[in-house]
Design a protein around this motif. Structure first.
Motif, short mmCIF file in Angstrom:
data_model
loop_
_atom_site.label_atom_id
_atom_site.label_comp_id
_atom_site.label_asym_id
_atom_site.label_seq_id
_atom_site.Cartn_x
_atom_site.Cartn_y
_atom_site.Cartn_z
N TYR A 1 0.93 -1.00 -0.09
CA TYR A 1 -0.08 -0.08 0.04
C TYR A 1 0.95 1.25 0.13
N PRO A 2 0.90 2.07 -1.06
CA PRO A 2 2.02 3.14 -1.20
C PRO A 2 1.63 4.48 -0.16
N HIS B 1 0.69 6.18 11.15
CA HIS B 1 0.73 5.85 9.91
C HIS B 1 -0.48 5.01 9.30
N GLY B 2 -1.64 4.79 10.51
CA GLY B 2 -2.95 4.20 10.18
C GLY B 2 -2.60 2.77 9.78
N GLY B 3 -3.41 2.22 8.72
CA GLY B 3 -3.00 0.95 7.99
C GLY B 3 -3.13 0.13 8.80
N VAL B 4 -4.06 -0.15 9.93
CA VAL B 4 -4.03 -1.31 10.74
C VAL B 4 -4.95 -2.41 9.98
N ALA C 1 -3.81 3.73 4.80
CA ALA C 1 -2.50 3.90 5.20
C ALA C 1 -1.65 4.95 4.66
N HIS C 2 -0.92 5.55 5.39
CA HIS C 2 -0.12 6.99 5.33
C HIS C 2 1.14 6.75 5.26
N ALA C 3 1.60 5.47 5.10
CA ALA C 3 2.91 5.57 4.74
C ALA C 3 3.06 4.08 3.85
N THR C 4 4.21 3.81 3.41
CA THR C 4 4.35 2.50 2.67
C THR C 4 4.23 1.54 3.52
N ARG C 5 3.17 0.51 3.30
CA ARG C 5 2.95 -0.48 3.82
C ARG C 5 3.18 -1.87 3.15
N LEU C 6 3.83 -2.64 3.78
CA LEU C 6 4.26 -4.07 2.98
C LEU C 6 3.80 -5.29 3.89
N ALA C 7 3.31 -6.03 3.03
CA ALA C 7 3.00 -7.57 3.74
C ALA C 7 3.08 -8.77 2.70
N LEU C 8 3.20 -9.85 3.24
CA LEU C 8 3.45 -11.16 2.39
C LEU C 8 2.28 -11.83 2.94
N THR C 9 1.39 -12.25 2.08
CA THR C 9 0.17 -13.07 2.33
C THR C 9 0.51 -14.42 1.71
N ALA C 10 0.28 -15.63 2.50
CA ALA C 10 -0.10 -16.92 2.15
C ALA C 10 -1.45 -17.54 2.08
N TRP C 11 -1.95 -17.68 1.23
CA TRP C 11 -3.38 -18.12 0.99
C TRP C 11 -3.17 -19.82 1.06
N PHE C 12 -3.71 -20.77 1.93
CA PHE C 12 -3.69 -22.23 1.89
C PHE C 12 -5.04 -22.66 1.47
N TYR C 13 -4.72 -23.74 0.51
CA TYR C 13 -5.91 -24.28 -0.12
C TYR C 13 -6.37 -25.55 0.72
N GLY C 14 -7.32 -26.12 0.48
CA GLY C 14 -7.66 -27.56 1.01
C GLY C 14 -7.00 -28.44 0.20
N ARG C 15 -6.92 -29.84 0.78
CA ARG C 15 -6.20 -30.90 0.10
C ARG C 15 -6.56 -31.47 -1.27
N SER C 16 -7.83 -31.09 -1.37
CA SER C 16 -8.30 -31.32 -2.72
C SER C 16 -7.69 -30.74 -4.09
N THR C 17 -7.18 -29.53 -3.96
CA THR C 17 -6.72 -28.95 -5.13
C THR C 17 -5.05 -29.06 -5.26
#
Ligand SMILES: O=C(O)CCC(=O)C(=O)O
Ligand SMILES: [Fe+2]
Length: 200
Positions: free
Chosen positions: A109-110, A145-148, A184-200
Motif C-alpha cells: 500500500y503506497p 501511519h494508520g493502516g491497521v 495507510a499513510h506510509a508505505t505498508r508491506l505485507a506478504l500473504t499466504a493463502w492455503f487451499y484445501g487438500r483436494s486441489t
C-alpha cells in the motif's frame, strides 16, 4: 513448528490468532529489504477487484500493488516461504484443517490513504481458500501511519485492530473472517499466504 494451545483455541473460537517474532529480527529485516527491492524495481502492479465477471481497478475499494511471489524469487524470502510451509503443517495438525498448497502474494500500500474495503478472502463453497496468513514487513511503523488490519470476529462482532509491524503474523480462516485494511499513510508491506484445501 507447533501451534500453541492458545493459538489453536483462538483459531477455532474467534477465527484468528496473532503471533509476533515469526522469523526473528535478522531474517525479518532481510526479507523486508528483499520485498522493498521488488517494490522499488517496479515488479508490483495495481491490484484489481472483481465486479461480476469483470476485472476492474477501483482504488476506493483496493489501493494496493501486488506481485505473486514464486518460491526461489529471492533467497531472503525463502526463509519466510519455509515458515509458511511449516505453519500450514502445524495448523493442519493442531487445528484439524486439512491444508495443502499455498500461494504467496507481496502487497504494497503506497501510503496516501490507500486501503482495502471490508471483505472476506473466500466464500463458503465457492473457493477452496481455507486459511489466510499475513506477515508484515514494516520496520518503524507508527500509530499515525494508520493502516491497521481491522478484523471482525464472528463471535463478538467487536472489531479488533492489528498494527502491521515488522515480523508480526496474523492467521485467520479465509471463509469466516471479514476484515479491512484501514487507510495507510506510509508505505505498508505485507506478504500473504493463502492455503487451499487438500483436494486441489
Ligand atoms: O494486508 C493486510 O493486512 C490484509 C490484506 C487483505 O485483506 C487481502 O489482500 O486480501
Ligand atoms: Fe483479505
Amino acid at each position: 513448528m507447533e501451534l500453541t494451545d492458545a493459538e489453536a483455541e483462538a483459531l477455532g473460537s474467534q477465527g484468528y490468532f496473532v503471533r509476533d517474532a515469526f522469523l526473528g529480527e535478522a531474517r525479518a529485516l532481510a526479507a523486508r529489504a528483499a520485498a522493498l527491492a521488488r517494490v522499488k524495481a517496479g515488479m508490483l502492479k495495481p491490484a484489481g477487484i472483481r465486479r461480476g465477471a469483470n476485472h476492474a481497478l477501483d482504488t476506493s475499494v483496493r489501493g494496493d500493488h501486488i506481485e505473486w511471489v514464486l518460491p526461489g524469487a529471492a533467497p531472503e524470502l525463502e526463509a519466510l516461504w519455509h515458515r509458511f510451509q511449516s505453519l500450514g503443517e502445524a495448523v493442519s495438525a493442531g487445528a484439524y484443517l486439512g491444508l495443502g498448497r499455498f500461494d504467496v502474494q507481496l502487497a504494497c500500500y503506497p501510503g496516501g490513504g490507500a486501503r482495502y474495503a471490508r471483505h472476506r478472502d473466500a466464500f463458503p463453497g465457492q473457493s477452496n481458500r481455507r486459511l489466510t496468513a499475513i506477515w508484515y514487513a514494516n520496520a518503524d511503523w507508527k500509530p499515525e501511519h494508520g493502516g491497521v488490519l481491522r478484523l471482525f470476529p464472528e463471535d463478538t462482532g467487536a472489531p479488533v485492530d492489528v498494527a502491521p509491524v515488522l515480523d508480526r503474523l496474523v492467521v485467520f480462516l479465509s471463509e469466516r473472517l471479514e476484515h479491512e485494511v484501514m487507510p495507510a499513510h506510509a508505505t505498508r508491506l505485507a506478504l500473504t499466504a493463502w492455503f487451499y484445501g487438500r483436494s486441489t
